[in-house]
Design a protein around this motif. Structure first.
Motif, PDB file in Angstrom:
ATOM      1  N   PRO A  48       2.775  19.467   2.546  1.00  0.00           N
ATOM      2  CA  PRO A  48       1.912  19.688   3.721  1.00  0.00           C
ATOM      3  C   PRO A  48       0.521  20.185   3.369  1.00  0.00           C
ATOM      4  CG  PRO A  48       4.122  20.516   4.138  1.00  0.00           C
ATOM      5  CD  PRO A  48       4.073  20.154   2.690  1.00  0.00           C
ATOM      6  N   GLY A  49       0.413  21.028   2.323  1.00  0.00           N
ATOM      7  CA  GLY A  49      -0.901  21.535   1.948  1.00  0.00           C
ATOM      8  C   GLY A  49      -1.810  20.457   1.398  1.00  0.00           C
ATOM      9  N   TYR A  50      -1.290  19.664   0.455  1.00  0.00           N
ATOM     10  CA  TYR A  50      -2.098  18.561  -0.075  1.00  0.00           C
ATOM     11  C   TYR A  50      -2.422  17.553   1.027  1.00  0.00           C
ATOM     12  CZ  TYR A  50      -1.943  19.743  -5.044  1.00  0.00           C
ATOM     13  OH  TYR A  50      -2.137  20.350  -6.258  1.00  0.00           O
ATOM     14  N   PHE A  51      -1.459  17.304   1.900  1.00  0.00           N
ATOM     15  CA  PHE A  51      -1.708  16.393   3.020  1.00  0.00           C
ATOM     16  C   PHE A  51      -2.896  16.890   3.846  1.00  0.00           C
ATOM     17  CE2 PHE A  51      -1.226  15.476   7.517  1.00  0.00           C
ATOM     18  CZ  PHE A  51      -1.003  14.113   7.544  1.00  0.00           C
ATOM     19  N   ALA A  52      -2.899  18.173   4.202  1.00  0.00           N
ATOM     20  CA  ALA A  52      -3.975  18.716   5.035  1.00  0.00           C
ATOM     21  C   ALA A  52      -5.321  18.663   4.320  1.00  0.00           C
ATOM     22  CB  ALA A  52      -3.641  20.151   5.444  1.00  0.00           C
ATOM     23  N   GLU A  53      -5.331  18.974   3.027  1.00  0.00           N
ATOM     24  CA  GLU A  53      -6.588  18.921   2.277  1.00  0.00           C
ATOM     25  C   GLU A  53      -7.110  17.487   2.172  1.00  0.00           C
ATOM     26  OE1 GLU A  53      -6.268  22.743  -0.766  1.00  0.00           O
ATOM     27  OE2 GLU A  53      -5.921  20.716  -1.531  1.00  0.00           O
ATOM     28  N   ASP A  54      -6.241  16.559   1.768  1.00  0.00           N
ATOM     29  CA  ASP A  54      -6.664  15.161   1.617  1.00  0.00           C
ATOM     30  C   ASP A  54      -7.117  14.577   2.954  1.00  0.00           C
ATOM     31  OD1 ASP A  54      -6.092  15.253  -1.061  1.00  0.00           O
ATOM     32  OD2 ASP A  54      -4.200  14.158  -0.925  1.00  0.00           O
ATOM     33  N   ALA A  55      -6.385  14.903   4.015  1.00  0.00           N
ATOM     34  CA  ALA A  55      -6.750  14.394   5.333  1.00  0.00           C
ATOM     35  C   ALA A  55      -8.096  14.949   5.775  1.00  0.00           C
ATOM     36  CB  ALA A  55      -5.666  14.753   6.348  1.00  0.00           C
ATOM     37  N   GLY A  56      -8.313  16.225   5.548  1.00  0.00           N
ATOM     38  CA  GLY A  56      -9.594  16.817   5.916  1.00  0.00           C
ATOM     39  C   GLY A  56     -10.754  16.181   5.175  1.00  0.00           C
ATOM     40  N   ALA A  57     -10.578  15.955   3.867  1.00  0.00           N
ATOM     41  CA  ALA A  57     -11.652  15.350   3.075  1.00  0.00           C
ATOM     42  C   ALA A  57     -11.940  13.926   3.537  1.00  0.00           C
ATOM     43  CB  ALA A  57     -11.272  15.369   1.596  1.00  0.00           C
ATOM     44  N   ALA A  58     -10.882  13.127   3.728  1.00  0.00           N
ATOM     45  CA  ALA A  58     -11.077  11.741   4.153  1.00  0.00           C
ATOM     46  C   ALA A  58     -11.721  11.675   5.532  1.00  0.00           C
ATOM     47  CB  ALA A  58      -9.745  10.994   4.148  1.00  0.00           C
ATOM     48  N   ASP A  59     -11.347  12.588   6.420  1.00  0.00           N
ATOM     49  CA  ASP A  59     -11.922  12.580   7.765  1.00  0.00           C
ATOM     50  C   ASP A  59     -13.392  12.967   7.743  1.00  0.00           C
ATOM     51  OD1 ASP A  59     -11.465  12.129  10.585  1.00  0.00           O
ATOM     52  OD2 ASP A  59     -11.693  14.302  10.868  1.00  0.00           O
ATOM     53  N   LEU A  60     -13.769  13.890   6.887  1.00  0.00           N
ATOM     54  CA  LEU A  60     -15.185  14.258   6.775  1.00  0.00           C
ATOM     55  C   LEU A  60     -16.003  13.098   6.215  1.00  0.00           C
ATOM     56  CD1 LEU A  60     -14.787  17.906   5.460  1.00  0.00           C
ATOM     57  CD2 LEU A  60     -15.635  17.219   7.713  1.00  0.00           C
ATOM     58  N   LEU A  76       0.841  -1.188   0.000  1.00  0.00           N
ATOM     59  CA  LEU A  76       0.000   0.000   0.000  1.00  0.00           C
ATOM     60  C   LEU A  76       0.881   1.244   0.000  1.00  0.00           C
ATOM     61  CD1 LEU A  76      -2.632  -1.145   2.651  1.00  0.00           C
ATOM     62  CD2 LEU A  76      -2.928  -1.080   0.168  1.00  0.00           C
ATOM     63  N   ALA A  77       0.457   2.274  -0.744  1.00  0.00           N
ATOM     64  CA  ALA A  77       1.282   3.469  -0.866  1.00  0.00           C
ATOM     65  C   ALA A  77       0.488   4.754  -0.665  1.00  0.00           C
ATOM     66  CB  ALA A  77       1.982   3.491  -2.221  1.00  0.00           C
ATOM     67  N   SER A  78      -0.506   5.015  -1.488  1.00  0.00           N
ATOM     68  CA  SER A  78      -1.253   6.288  -1.418  1.00  0.00           C
ATOM     69  C   SER A  78      -2.418   6.114  -0.455  1.00  0.00           C
ATOM     70  CB  SER A  78      -1.749   6.682  -2.806  1.00  0.00           C
ATOM     71  OG  SER A  78      -2.455   5.611  -3.406  1.00  0.00           O
ATOM     72  N   PRO A  79      -2.338   6.659   0.756  1.00  0.00           N
ATOM     73  CA  PRO A  79      -3.299   6.290   1.798  1.00  0.00           C
ATOM     74  C   PRO A  79      -4.681   6.911   1.675  1.00  0.00           C
ATOM     75  CG  PRO A  79      -1.740   7.903   2.640  1.00  0.00           C
ATOM     76  CD  PRO A  79      -1.255   7.521   1.268  1.00  0.00           C
ATOM     77  N   PHE A  80      -4.792   8.139   1.172  1.00  0.00           N
ATOM     78  CA  PHE A  80      -6.059   8.844   1.344  1.00  0.00           C
ATOM     79  C   PHE A  80      -7.215   8.304   0.502  1.00  0.00           C
ATOM     80  CE2 PHE A  80      -3.027  11.957   3.091  1.00  0.00           C
ATOM     81  CZ  PHE A  80      -3.564  12.021   4.365  1.00  0.00           C
ATOM     82  N   PRO A  81      -7.008   7.851  -0.738  1.00  0.00           N
ATOM     83  CA  PRO A  81      -8.130   7.182  -1.414  1.00  0.00           C
ATOM     84  C   PRO A  81      -8.615   5.949  -0.652  1.00  0.00           C
ATOM     85  CG  PRO A  81      -6.443   7.785  -2.998  1.00  0.00           C
ATOM     86  CD  PRO A  81      -5.850   8.019  -1.648  1.00  0.00           C
ATOM     87  N   LEU A  82      -7.675   5.171  -0.098  1.00  0.00           N
ATOM     88  CA  LEU A  82      -8.065   3.992   0.667  1.00  0.00           C
ATOM     89  C   LEU A  82      -8.810   4.378   1.938  1.00  0.00           C
ATOM     90  CD1 LEU A  82      -8.029   0.975   1.307  1.00  0.00           C
ATOM     91  CD2 LEU A  82      -5.720   1.271   2.236  1.00  0.00           C
ATOM     92  N   LEU A  83      -8.296   5.362   2.672  1.00  0.00           N
ATOM     93  CA  LEU A  83      -8.952   5.781   3.912  1.00  0.00           C
ATOM     94  C   LEU A  83     -10.363   6.301   3.632  1.00  0.00           C
ATOM     95  CD1 LEU A  83      -5.968   7.666   5.589  1.00  0.00           C
ATOM     96  CD2 LEU A  83      -6.834   5.404   6.190  1.00  0.00           C
ATOM     97  N   ALA A  84     -10.520   7.055   2.549  1.00  0.00           N
ATOM     98  CA  ALA A  84     -11.852   7.573   2.213  1.00  0.00           C
ATOM     99  C   ALA A  84     -12.806   6.437   1.857  1.00  0.00           C
ATOM    100  CB  ALA A  84     -11.740   8.559   1.051  1.00  0.00           C
ATOM    101  N   ALA A  85     -12.303   5.449   1.107  1.00  0.00           N
ATOM    102  CA  ALA A  85     -13.156   4.318   0.732  1.00  0.00           C
ATOM    103  C   ALA A  85     -13.570   3.515   1.958  1.00  0.00           C
ATOM    104  CB  ALA A  85     -12.423   3.428  -0.264  1.00  0.00           C
TER     105      ALA A  85
END
Length: 340
Positions: free
Chosen positions: A87-99, A56-65
């Motif tokens: 850091p900016g993309y990390f914060a955006e992707d993390a925020g979206a997946a968490d929502l 596994l490599a790119s976490p945020f699509p998996l976390l969102a799914a």
């Protein structure tokens, strides 16, 4: 009481002996295992991140799914290598997946572990500044991301924007309230554990740690956890920290278990160098009949100190087998120990 989750490296290989033949298999089976773990009553589904590897490599699509497919279980990483992260993309992707997950993300981040390629972060466009090490760069990226996750405005708005802006400086969107308190640092040493406490991050301690005393891993981890909590008490972060440790735990309850893992019953901690400058201790596997496991884990000082135990799973053996392993851990190990 402890939270019990699984940690999957998401290995895949086109071998006839693997149930995970491709990267698609690894991703889809990770989702299925998280759903099954939630149905069993486990508390967490965590995923490792390794670049340039058949894992596994790119976490945020998996976390969102996973967040969209589940309703209760915590969803996390262990860990994301911040040397590779914007850091900016990390914060955006993390925020979206968490929502999407309705506030269930528990993100483990760190400097990262030994890589598949030489200085792989350079292929992602990053290199340490003059006088800075790659570890310094990873911590710098983490500090910027943490600030962005706080949700305060920092960017000057365009006086003639395409869309109307709220008043004041702008923050990154989407913002997920509370996510900042659910960031964990994967600490390989006592010093980085204390740094994590200073920064207001929870602590993750893996099965691999810098060897700082020659003692068994669980003893060194216990001291690391105590150092983290002592440093945390010197700051006012406004919440109580959490601490996790990772363990390989396989209860031997069937002939299939014996066939796969009987050779690991005498596992011991291993000491060695992971690079020219770092001597490390790698933790033993806990593989035995349930009664023996209960006795062995009762003496694990770091497990005793932690509030969360992440159990590494042999994901290439398939979802059904790993679901049974998790069920055996919950029923035959966690319950007798009073964890869960």
């Amino acid at each position: 009481m402890k939270k019990i989750g699984f940690l999957s490296f998401g290995h895949w290989t086109p071998s006839p002996h693997s149930h995970t033949q491709s990267s698609q298999d690894a991703l889809l089976q990770s989702i299925d295992l998280a759903v099954a773990a939630e149905e069993l009553g486990a508390d967490g589904a965590y995923f490792r991140v390794h670049h340039f590897a058949r894992q596994l490599a790119s976490p945020f699509p998996l976390l969102a799914a996973v967040g969209a497919k589940t309703r209760r279980i915590e969803i996390g990483t262990g860990i994301i290598d911040m040397r590779y992260e914007n850091p900016g993309y990390f914060a955006e992707d993390a925020g979206a997946a968490d929502l999407i997950a309705e506030g269930r993300l528990q993100l483990g981040i760190s400097r990262g572990s030994p890589e598949q390629v030489v200085e792989g972060y350079r292929y992602f466009g990053y290199q340490p500044a003059q006088g800075e090490t790659d570890a310094d760069m990873g911590r710098r990226h983490a500090e910027v991301a943490l600030k962005m996750l706080e949700g305060e405005g920092f960017a000057e708005p365009n006086p003639r924007p395409m869309f109307p802006n709220p008043p004041g400086l702008l923050r990154l969107e989407p913002h997920s309230e509370g996510l900042r308190q659910r960031i964990w640092w994967g600490a390989g040493s006592n010093a980085t554990a204390e740094w994590a406490a200073t920064m207001g991050m929870n602590l993750m301690s893996s099965t691999l740690k810098d060897d700082e005393s020659g003692e068994p891993l669980h003893v060194q981890q216990r001291k690391q956890i105590q150092a983290f909590r002592a440093e945390w008490s010197r700051h006012d972060h406004g919440f109580e920290p959490r601490v996790s440790v990772s363990r390989s735990i396989i209860p031997i309850v069937s002939d299939q278990d014996r066939a796969y893992f009987i050779g690991q019953r005498e596992s011991q901690d291993k000491f060695g160098h992971i690079d020219e400058n770092t001597r490390a201790v790698f933790g033993r596997s806990y593989t035995a009949e349930p009664d023996d496991l209960v006795e062995q884990l009762a003496g694990d000082e770091a497990v005793h100190e932690a509030d969360t135990v992440l159990v590494t799973v042999p994901n290439q053996l398939g979802v059904d087998y790993n679901t049974q392993v998790l069920n055996n851990i919950l029923e035959h190990v966690a319950k007798p120990l009073g964890w869960h």
